[in-house]
Design a protein around this motif. Sequence first.
Motif, PDB file in Angstrom:
ATOM      1  N   TYR A 157       0.807  -1.212   0.000  1.00  0.00           N
ATOM      2  CA  TYR A 157       0.000   0.000   0.000  1.00  0.00           C
ATOM      3  C   TYR A 157       0.846   1.270   0.000  1.00  0.00           C
ATOM      4  O   TYR A 157       0.460   2.266  -0.610  1.00  0.00           O
ATOM      5  N   THR A 158       1.992   1.241   0.643  1.00  0.00           N
ATOM      6  CA  THR A 158       2.840   2.436   0.696  1.00  0.00           C
ATOM      7  C   THR A 158       3.321   2.829  -0.693  1.00  0.00           C
ATOM      8  O   THR A 158       3.257   4.006  -1.079  1.00  0.00           O
ATOM      9  N   LYS A 159       3.793   1.868  -1.458  1.00  0.00           N
ATOM     10  CA  LYS A 159       4.256   2.167  -2.818  1.00  0.00           C
ATOM     11  C   LYS A 159       3.103   2.647  -3.690  1.00  0.00           C
ATOM     12  O   LYS A 159       3.269   3.556  -4.523  1.00  0.00           O
ATOM     13  N   ALA A 160       1.934   2.040  -3.536  1.00  0.00           N
ATOM     14  CA  ALA A 160       0.775   2.441  -4.326  1.00  0.00           C
ATOM     15  C   ALA A 160       0.346   3.864  -3.986  1.00  0.00           C
ATOM     16  O   ALA A 160       0.015   4.652  -4.881  1.00  0.00           O
ATOM     17  N   ILE A 161       0.387   4.223  -2.721  1.00  0.00           N
ATOM     18  CA  ILE A 161      -0.002   5.575  -2.314  1.00  0.00           C
ATOM     19  C   ILE A 161       1.016   6.593  -2.814  1.00  0.00           C
ATOM     20  O   ILE A 161       0.649   7.693  -3.237  1.00  0.00           O
ATOM     21  N   GLY A 214       1.340  10.999  -9.008  1.00  0.00           N
ATOM     22  CA  GLY A 214       0.509  11.215 -10.186  1.00  0.00           C
ATOM     23  C   GLY A 214      -0.386  12.430 -10.054  1.00  0.00           C
ATOM     24  O   GLY A 214      -0.507  13.245 -10.975  1.00  0.00           O
ATOM     25  N   ILE A 215      -0.998  12.578  -8.887  1.00  0.00           N
ATOM     26  CA  ILE A 215      -1.855  13.744  -8.651  1.00  0.00           C
ATOM     27  C   ILE A 215      -1.028  15.024  -8.667  1.00  0.00           C
ATOM     28  O   ILE A 215      -1.447  16.040  -9.235  1.00  0.00           O
ATOM     29  N   THR A 216       0.159  14.978  -8.087  1.00  0.00           N
ATOM     30  CA  THR A 216       1.033  16.150  -8.082  1.00  0.00           C
ATOM     31  C   THR A 216       1.460  16.530  -9.501  1.00  0.00           C
ATOM     32  O   THR A 216       1.479  17.710  -9.860  1.00  0.00           O
ATOM     33  N   ALA A 217       1.789  15.529 -10.316  1.00  0.00           N
ATOM     34  CA  ALA A 217       2.194  15.810 -11.692  1.00  0.00           C
ATOM     35  C   ALA A 217       1.040  16.405 -12.493  1.00  0.00           C
ATOM     36  O   ALA A 217       1.248  17.335 -13.287  1.00  0.00           O
ATOM     37  N   LEU A 218      -0.165  15.884 -12.302  1.00  0.00           N
ATOM     38  CA  LEU A 218      -1.315  16.444 -13.017  1.00  0.00           C
ATOM     39  C   LEU A 218      -1.613  17.869 -12.555  1.00  0.00           C
ATOM     40  O   LEU A 218      -1.930  18.734 -13.380  1.00  0.00           O
ATOM     41  N   LEU A 227      -0.907   7.600 -11.748  1.00  0.00           N
ATOM     42  CA  LEU A 227      -2.230   7.473 -11.137  1.00  0.00           C
ATOM     43  C   LEU A 227      -2.813   6.090 -11.405  1.00  0.00           C
ATOM     44  O   LEU A 227      -3.299   5.422 -10.487  1.00  0.00           O
ATOM     45  N   GLY A 228      -2.730   5.642 -12.650  1.00  0.00           N
ATOM     46  CA  GLY A 228      -3.215   4.298 -12.989  1.00  0.00           C
ATOM     47  C   GLY A 228      -2.420   3.210 -12.295  1.00  0.00           C
ATOM     48  O   GLY A 228      -2.981   2.225 -11.803  1.00  0.00           O
ATOM     49  N   GLY A 229      -1.103   3.380 -12.233  1.00  0.00           N
ATOM     50  CA  GLY A 229      -0.268   2.398 -11.548  1.00  0.00           C
ATOM     51  C   GLY A 229      -0.571   2.327 -10.062  1.00  0.00           C
ATOM     52  O   GLY A 229      -0.556   1.245  -9.467  1.00  0.00           O
ATOM     53  N   GLY A 230      -0.846   3.452  -9.441  1.00  0.00           N
ATOM     54  CA  GLY A 230      -1.197   3.466  -8.032  1.00  0.00           C
ATOM     55  C   GLY A 230      -2.511   2.761  -7.752  1.00  0.00           C
ATOM     56  O   GLY A 230      -2.625   1.986  -6.801  1.00  0.00           O
ATOM     57  N   VAL A 231      -3.496   3.005  -8.609  1.00  0.00           N
ATOM     58  CA  VAL A 231      -4.791   2.345  -8.434  1.00  0.00           C
ATOM     59  C   VAL A 231      -4.656   0.842  -8.649  1.00  0.00           C
ATOM     60  O   VAL A 231      -5.179   0.034  -7.865  1.00  0.00           O
ATOM     61  N   GLY A 267      -1.956  -0.930  -8.302  1.00  0.00           N
ATOM     62  CA  GLY A 267      -1.158  -1.456  -7.198  1.00  0.00           C
ATOM     63  C   GLY A 267      -1.982  -1.664  -5.944  1.00  0.00           C
ATOM     64  O   GLY A 267      -1.826  -2.660  -5.235  1.00  0.00           O
ATOM     65  N   MET A 268      -2.887  -0.729  -5.666  1.00  0.00           N
ATOM     66  CA  MET A 268      -3.756  -0.884  -4.499  1.00  0.00           C
ATOM     67  C   MET A 268      -4.718  -2.058  -4.685  1.00  0.00           C
ATOM     68  O   MET A 268      -4.954  -2.827  -3.752  1.00  0.00           O
ATOM     69  N   MET A 269      -5.250  -2.192  -5.889  1.00  0.00           N
ATOM     70  CA  MET A 269      -6.152  -3.319  -6.158  1.00  0.00           C
ATOM     71  C   MET A 269      -5.402  -4.641  -6.046  1.00  0.00           C
ATOM     72  O   MET A 269      -5.908  -5.606  -5.474  1.00  0.00           O
ATOM     73  N   TYR A 270      -4.197  -4.698  -6.600  1.00  0.00           N
ATOM     74  CA  TYR A 270      -3.392  -5.914  -6.544  1.00  0.00           C
ATOM     75  C   TYR A 270      -3.069  -6.286  -5.103  1.00  0.00           C
ATOM     76  O   TYR A 270      -3.183  -7.443  -4.707  1.00  0.00           O
ATOM     77  N   THR A 271      -2.679  -5.307  -4.307  1.00  0.00           N
ATOM     78  CA  THR A 271      -2.346  -5.569  -2.913  1.00  0.00           C
ATOM     79  C   THR A 271      -3.571  -6.034  -2.138  1.00  0.00           C
ATOM     80  O   THR A 271      -3.498  -6.965  -1.335  1.00  0.00           O
ATOM     81  N   PHE A 272      -4.695  -5.399  -2.388  1.00  0.00           N
ATOM     82  CA  PHE A 272      -5.925  -5.791  -1.713  1.00  0.00           C
ATOM     83  C   PHE A 272      -6.297  -7.230  -2.056  1.00  0.00           C
ATOM     84  O   PHE A 272      -6.615  -8.033  -1.175  1.00  0.00           O
ATOM     85  N   LEU A 273      -6.243  -7.564  -3.338  1.00  0.00           N
ATOM     86  CA  LEU A 273      -6.615  -8.920  -3.759  1.00  0.00           C
ATOM     87  C   LEU A 273      -5.594  -9.953  -3.296  1.00  0.00           C
ATOM     88  O   LEU A 273      -5.960 -11.095  -2.987  1.00  0.00           O
ATOM     89  N   LYS A 274      -4.325  -9.572  -3.237  1.00  0.00           N
ATOM     90  CA  LYS A 274      -3.282 -10.498  -2.802  1.00  0.00           C
ATOM     91  C   LYS A 274      -3.440 -10.844  -1.324  1.00  0.00           C
ATOM     92  O   LYS A 274      -3.151 -11.970  -0.912  1.00  0.00           O
ATOM     93  N   ARG A 275      -3.919  -9.911  -0.542  1.00  0.00           N
ATOM     94  CA  ARG A 275      -4.063 -10.141   0.894  1.00  0.00           C
ATOM     95  C   ARG A 275      -5.352 -10.862   1.267  1.00  0.00           C
ATOM     96  O   ARG A 275      -5.529 -11.223   2.425  1.00  0.00           O
ATOM     97  N   GLN A 276      -6.246 -11.019   0.328  1.00  0.00           N
ATOM     98  CA  GLN A 276      -7.481 -11.750   0.618  1.00  0.00           C
ATOM     99  C   GLN A 276      -7.160 -13.217   0.838  1.00  0.00           C
ATOM    100  O   GLN A 276      -6.385 -13.809   0.100  1.00  0.00           O
ATOM    101  N   LYS A 277      -7.774 -13.799   1.829  1.00  0.00           N
ATOM    102  CA  LYS A 277      -7.559 -15.212   2.096  1.00  0.00           C
ATOM    103  C   LYS A 277      -8.710 -15.993   1.470  1.00  0.00           C
ATOM    104  O   LYS A 277      -9.867 -15.606   1.596  1.00  0.00           O
TER     105      LYS A 277
END
Length: 65
Positions: A3-7, A13-17, A41-45, A47-57
């Motif tokens: 989550y840290t890398k994704a954030i 991304g928001i700063t660049a835009l 921005l797309g990579g962050g989103v 990454g957050m989705m990937y991390t969330f799904l990876k942590r699901q048991k």
Amino acid sequence: MNYTKAIVLLVSGITALAASLGLGAENEAYGFLIGYGYAALGGGVLGMMYTFLKRQKPPKRDVAS
């Protein structure tokens, strides 16, 4: 990815835009900032989705014999 890398990607991304809007289209860095902003921005989103799904048991299944 965590989550840290994704954030960090989301914030950069928001700063660049925001910087691209502040500088305007006449600046030479406008195209780079737009491209990087949307990619980060797309990579962050993603990454957050990937991390969330990876942590699901997976649900435990009862195996009846």
